[in-house]
Design a protein around this motif. Structure first.
Motif, PDB file in Angstrom:
ATOM      1  N   PRO A  42      63.855  54.789  78.347  1.00 20.22           N
ATOM      2  CA  PRO A  42      62.402  54.940  78.242  1.00 20.22           C
ATOM      3  C   PRO A  42      61.913  54.920  76.798  1.00 20.22           C
ATOM      4  N   ALA A  43      62.679  55.530  75.891  1.00 20.05           N
ATOM      5  CA  ALA A  43      62.274  55.532  74.485  1.00 20.05           C
ATOM      6  C   ALA A  43      62.264  54.118  73.918  1.00 20.05           C
ATOM      7  N   GLN A  44      63.296  53.334  74.279  1.00 22.94           N
ATOM      8  CA  GLN A  44      63.339  51.955  73.803  1.00 22.94           C
ATOM      9  C   GLN A  44      62.197  51.129  74.383  1.00 22.94           C
ATOM     10  N   GLN A  45      61.848  51.402  75.640  1.00 23.28           N
ATOM     11  CA  GLN A  45      60.777  50.654  76.268  1.00 23.28           C
ATOM     12  C   GLN A  45      59.441  50.885  75.579  1.00 23.28           C
ATOM     13  N   LEU A  46      59.252  52.040  74.941  1.00 22.16           N
ATOM     14  CA  LEU A  46      57.981  52.382  74.325  1.00 22.16           C
ATOM     15  C   LEU A  46      57.898  51.948  72.866  1.00 22.16           C
ATOM     16  N   VAL A  47      58.939  51.333  72.326  1.00 18.94           N
ATOM     17  CA  VAL A  47      58.882  50.855  70.951  1.00 18.94           C
ATOM     18  C   VAL A  47      57.820  49.764  70.848  1.00 18.94           C
ATOM     19  N   GLU A  48      56.834  49.971  69.990  1.00 19.66           N
ATOM     20  CA  GLU A  48      55.763  48.986  69.810  1.00 19.66           C
ATOM     21  C   GLU A  48      55.755  48.467  68.380  1.00 19.66           C
ATOM     22  N   ILE A  49      55.400  49.308  67.451  1.00 17.44           N
ATOM     23  CA  ILE A  49      55.327  48.893  66.054  1.00 17.44           C
ATOM     24  C   ILE A  49      56.695  49.080  65.410  1.00 17.44           C
ATOM     25  N   SER A  50      57.285  47.983  64.986  1.00 14.73           N
ATOM     26  CA  SER A  50      58.563  48.024  64.276  1.00 14.73           C
ATOM     27  C   SER A  50      58.471  47.083  63.081  1.00 14.73           C
ATOM     28  N   GLY A  51      59.410  47.256  62.172  1.00 14.58           N
ATOM     29  CA  GLY A  51      59.406  46.390  61.000  1.00 14.58           C
ATOM     30  C   GLY A  51      59.535  44.929  61.364  1.00 14.58           C
ATOM     31  N   ALA A 110      50.271  48.815  76.818  1.00 14.01           N
ATOM     32  CA  ALA A 110      50.436  49.089  75.390  1.00 14.01           C
ATOM     33  C   ALA A 110      49.509  50.229  74.977  1.00 14.01           C
ATOM     34  N   THR A 111      49.682  50.703  73.757  1.00 13.67           N
ATOM     35  CA  THR A 111      48.825  51.750  73.208  1.00 13.67           C
ATOM     36  C   THR A 111      47.693  51.099  72.424  1.00 13.67           C
ATOM     37  N   PRO A 112      46.435  51.248  72.852  1.00 14.16           N
ATOM     38  CA  PRO A 112      45.331  50.556  72.175  1.00 14.16           C
ATOM     39  C   PRO A 112      45.225  50.857  70.685  1.00 14.16           C
ATOM     40  N   ARG A 113      45.399  52.124  70.297  1.00 24.37           N
ATOM     41  CA  ARG A 113      45.221  52.463  68.881  1.00 24.37           C
ATOM     42  C   ARG A 113      46.269  51.774  68.003  1.00 24.37           C
ATOM     43  N   ARG A 114      47.458  51.541  68.562  1.00 23.67           N
ATOM     44  CA  ARG A 114      48.475  50.832  67.783  1.00 23.67           C
ATOM     45  C   ARG A 114      48.122  49.354  67.658  1.00 23.67           C
ATOM     46  N   GLN A 115      47.592  48.784  68.714  1.00 23.34           N
ATOM     47  CA  GLN A 115      47.115  47.407  68.624  1.00 23.34           C
ATOM     48  C   GLN A 115      45.982  47.297  67.611  1.00 23.34           C
ATOM     49  N   LEU A 138      63.004  37.439  69.028  1.00 21.59           N
ATOM     50  CA  LEU A 138      63.454  38.805  69.272  1.00 21.59           C
ATOM     51  C   LEU A 138      64.509  38.871  70.370  1.00 21.59           C
ATOM     52  N   ARG A 139      64.269  38.133  71.450  1.00 19.16           N
ATOM     53  CA  ARG A 139      65.193  38.237  72.583  1.00 19.16           C
ATOM     54  C   ARG A 139      66.257  37.141  72.571  1.00 19.16           C
ATOM     55  N   GLY A 140      65.847  35.937  72.159  1.00 17.47           N
ATOM     56  CA  GLY A 140      66.800  34.835  72.207  1.00 17.47           C
ATOM     57  C   GLY A 140      67.737  34.792  71.018  1.00 17.47           C
ATOM     58  N   VAL A 141      67.258  35.193  69.825  1.00 17.02           N
ATOM     59  CA  VAL A 141      68.069  35.116  68.605  1.00 17.02           C
ATOM     60  C   VAL A 141      68.613  36.488  68.214  1.00 17.02           C
ATOM     61  N   LEU A 142      67.710  37.473  68.070  1.00 21.90           N
ATOM     62  CA  LEU A 142      68.135  38.806  67.631  1.00 21.90           C
ATOM     63  C   LEU A 142      68.710  39.648  68.776  1.00 21.90           C
ATOM     64  N   ARG A 143      68.456  39.213  70.024  1.00 18.84           N
ATOM     65  CA  ARG A 143      68.977  39.897  71.209  1.00 18.84           C
ATOM     66  C   ARG A 143      68.482  41.341  71.301  1.00 18.84           C
ATOM     67  N   ARG A 144      67.238  41.555  70.899  1.00 15.35           N
ATOM     68  CA  ARG A 144      66.649  42.883  70.999  1.00 15.35           C
ATOM     69  C   ARG A 144      65.131  42.729  71.064  1.00 15.35           C
ATOM     70  N   GLY A 145      64.444  43.836  71.205  1.00 18.03           N
ATOM     71  CA  GLY A 145      62.987  43.771  71.251  1.00 18.03           C
ATOM     72  C   GLY A 145      62.460  44.109  72.634  1.00 18.03           C
ATOM     73  N   THR A 146      61.258  44.664  72.673  1.00 17.25           N
ATOM     74  CA  THR A 146      60.633  45.063  73.929  1.00 17.25           C
ATOM     75  C   THR A 146      59.377  44.233  74.161  1.00 17.25           C
ATOM     76  N   ILE A 147      58.862  44.310  75.376  1.00 19.38           N
ATOM     77  CA  ILE A 147      57.632  43.591  75.698  1.00 19.38           C
ATOM     78  C   ILE A 147      56.470  44.103  74.848  1.00 19.38           C
ATOM     79  N   LEU A 148      56.500  45.408  74.484  1.00 18.33           N
ATOM     80  CA  LEU A 148      55.424  45.963  73.674  1.00 18.33           C
ATOM     81  C   LEU A 148      55.508  45.491  72.230  1.00 18.33           C
ATOM     82  N   GLU A 149      56.722  45.266  71.732  1.00 13.99           N
ATOM     83  CA  GLU A 149      56.868  44.677  70.401  1.00 13.99           C
ATOM     84  C   GLU A 149      56.338  43.246  70.386  1.00 13.99           C
TER      85      GLU A 149
END
Length: 634
Positions: free
Chosen positions: A7-16, A431-436, A58-69
């Motif tokens: 669940p924590a990974q699913q909520l990752v939105e803003i990342s470097g 998603a979280t509106p304030r982060r968008q 994110l998903r095809g090359v880095l093999r990571r990332g969430t839908i929110l990212e």
């Protein structure tokens, strides 16, 4: 990649990585839209291409990332390119009108930043009412819904990334074959004498315009082409029946009639189209403004769910205060008059808030492709001009003040339209509106910093709105320059043509209302037709071809189901976006040696037949690649 994220990974939105990727894609699309808008008078949204590229990396090359990212990436990418649309539609008018001799970096950048920031800022109190609490479900936000579907269903990764990279390469090579070594012609055109008049035909040889048609679809592409046909196939022949056809090349006569007379029919049509847009959604405007103020009050409420949290009112108030101060500073820089700066600042803030509400509402109804930003900007320009003229402002100072207001309002309206679609996407993917909203501010900031240098480079390399062969036509900016010169500089417009254009717009409105009441899927929207009248027919032709291609593609897969059609459509949009980006990148790069005095292109073949064959070849490739993508879903 972990197939079962926590669940924590699913909520990752803003990342470097999301911020870097969003800024990178946004910067490329900003540059592409700057070139495309000056060339063709149209821009395209970056949301869906950015979402697909993001997933590919994110998903095809880095093999990571969430839908929110991925959602954050597309949110940031679309913010910058929408500001580009606002700037290129208005700011070049200052150079075309002779008020500026060059693009001043800080003034141009501040117009973009202020407009972009206000577009995001004023949309914040509207979000809950227009998107989350739309009880009647009348606001569908089509691009936002489509982007959410892409984010939820798109797992192709590297394959999608590979397609867009190939399309970019094709776009670069195609433009290089026109602008570096003249193997292909940029335009294939001609005109024939028919008794006392003439008939024109022609097409730009441009894969970017083909891509535009694929993205906007058959309806919009048909309306733009219909506008071109009204101007070039109907009006110019009638004009030369009434006015003696001059001696010499009939092709030159066609361009003379269009540039001096016929295109101003598009001005009249845009004015009526813009006013009708306001009238048609008057109840929605009132509702939007009312709910905006109630939204401001409701922000003081606390204890909201993560998916219903906007930026705090205190933060938005500080941003608005800083924007207001920056506005006065900007207009002081533009005009040198504190009086004009204060008046223009107030006018700009009020007009921006009003047109942000209008833009946010109308894109929910008809989508960003049909958002009449040009019409709104004309209304803002006329409103600002009347206020300044009543204060006794004329000449250069008045022109700067009016066009400055129009520029900020245009950027705000364009940004608000894209912001609304992005927030709708975020609402659907939870998603979280304030982060968008926070990343939209960042997405506006960085790409905007490069627009002024690109404008300078393109103006030195090609010329913007000069009318010379090979120059960038900048149709909207040329229009706004003509209006400003007529109001402040003692210039004039061919009012007969303006009035005829108004009559055409009224006829289109009546037709559109009849189609609407009859339940027709096809509509006769005024603004695309008006833009088509104001554009050369040669630009409309490949756009129409792209729209027709998209329609044929959908029909060919109709029996294979919605999933096949959706996959083919996404692939076509992705390839179209790559073609646009590739041609635009090449166009910008070619401007460097041209600015340094290198004579380009180097003449080689310049064959009409080879040019048309090459364009048809790319068209066939887009169809085959997209069709295969759709067929593979079965």
């Amino acid at each position: 990649m972990n197939p079962h994220p926590t669940p924590a990974q699913q909520l990752v939105e803003i990342s470097g990585r999301a911020i870097i990727l969003g800024l990178a894609i946004g910067t490329v699309m900003t540059a592409a839209n700057t070139y495309l808008g000056l060339y063709a008078g149209m821009t395209v949204s970056a949301s869906i291409p950015a979402a697909i590229v993001s997933m590919g990396i994110l998903r095809g090359v880095l093999r990571r990332g969430t839908i929110l990212e991925n959602n954050i990436v597309q949110t940031m990418a679309s913010a910058g390119e929408s500001v580009a649309a606002g700037i290129i539609f208005t700011v070049p008018a200052l150079v075309i009108a002779g008020v500026w001799t060059q693009f001043h970096y800080w003034q141009v950048t501040m117009i973009g930043l202020l407009g972009g920031v206000l577009g995001v800022l004023f949309m914040i109190p509207l979000r809950r009412t227009l998107i989350a609490d739309d009880a009647d479900k009348e606001l569908i936000y089509p691009e936002g819904v489509a982007c959410a579907q892409v984010l939820e269903a798109g797992q192709e990764g590297g394959r999608s990334l590979g397609r867009i990279l190939i399309a970019v390469i094709v776009g670069v090579l195609f433009k290089s074959a026109i602008g570096v070594v003249a193997i292909l012609r940029g335009v294939v055109e001609g005109a024939v004498r028919l008794g006392n008049t003439l008939l024109y035909f022609g097409t730009d040889v441009s894969v970017a315009l083909l891509g535009v048609g694929v993205i906007v679809g058959l309806e919009v592409a048909t309306l733009v082409f219909a506008g071109g046909a009204i101007g070039w196939i109907v009006s110019i022949p009638i004009y030369y029946i009434v006015t003696p056809l001059p001696e010499g090349e009939v092709l030159d006569a066609a361009w003379t009639a269009w540039s001096g007379q016929i295109r101003y029919m598009g001005v009249g049509a845009m004015i009526i189209g813009g006013l009708w847009s306001m009238i048609r959604i008057r109840s929605g405007i009132v509702k939007g403004l009312r709910e905006a103020f109630s939204g401001i009050r409701s922000q003081y409420s606390v204890s909201r769910e993560r998916t219903d949290q906007d930026l705090p009112t205190a933060q938005t108030a500080v941003i608005l205060l800083l924007a207001g101060i920056a506005t006065v500073v900007l207009y002081q820089m533009l005009t040198g008059s504190m009086t004009i700066a204060m008046v223009a600042g107030v006018v700009m803030i009020i007009a921006s808030f009003f047109f942000v509400a209008v833009s946010s509402y109308i894109v929910g109804l008809v989508g960003s492709s049909n958002n009449p930003v040009s019409g709104m900007t004309i209304c803002a320009l006329l409103f600002a001009s009347v206020v300044l003229l009543l204060l006794g402002m004329t000449g250069t100072a008045g022109t700067l003040g009016a066009l400055g207001v129009a520029g900020v309002v245009c950027c705000a309206a364009a940004t608000a339209g894209d912001t609304s679609q992005d927030l709708k996407t975020g609402y659907l993917v939870k998603a979280t509106p304030r982060r968008q909203q926070l990343t939209q501010f960042v997405g506006v900031l960085f790409p905007t910093l490069i627009i002024a240098p690109i404008l300078t480079l393109l103006h030195q390399g090609y010329g913007i709105g000069t009318g010379a062969e090979g120059s960038l036509r900048a149709p909207q900016a040329t229009l706004f320059a003509s209006i400003a010169q007529a109001l402040f500089g003692g210039g004039s417009l061919p009012w007969t043509m303006v009035l005829i254009g108004m009559g055409i717009a009224v006829a289109l409105i009546v037709t559109d209302e009849a189609l609407r009441k009859g339940g027709s899927r096809f509509r006769a929207h005024v603004m695309p037709v008006a833009v088509g009248i104001y554009l050369p027919l040669s630009l409309s032709t490949p756009i129409f071809a792209g729209g027709l291609l998209a329609w044929i593609l959908a029909r060919s897969l109709a029996k294979q189901g919605e999933k096949a059609q959706s996959s083919a459509n996404h692939t076509a949009i992705l390839i179209g976006s790559g073609l646009i980006a590739g041609e635009a990148i090449a166009g910008i790069l070619i401007a460097f040696p041209r600015t340094a005095g290198v004579e380009l292109p180097v003449p080689l073949l310049e064959s009409d037949i080879i040019s048309i064959a090459a364009l048809l070849g790319v068209t066939a490739w887009v169809y085959v690649a997209s069709n295969r993508s759709g067929a593979s879903q079965n």
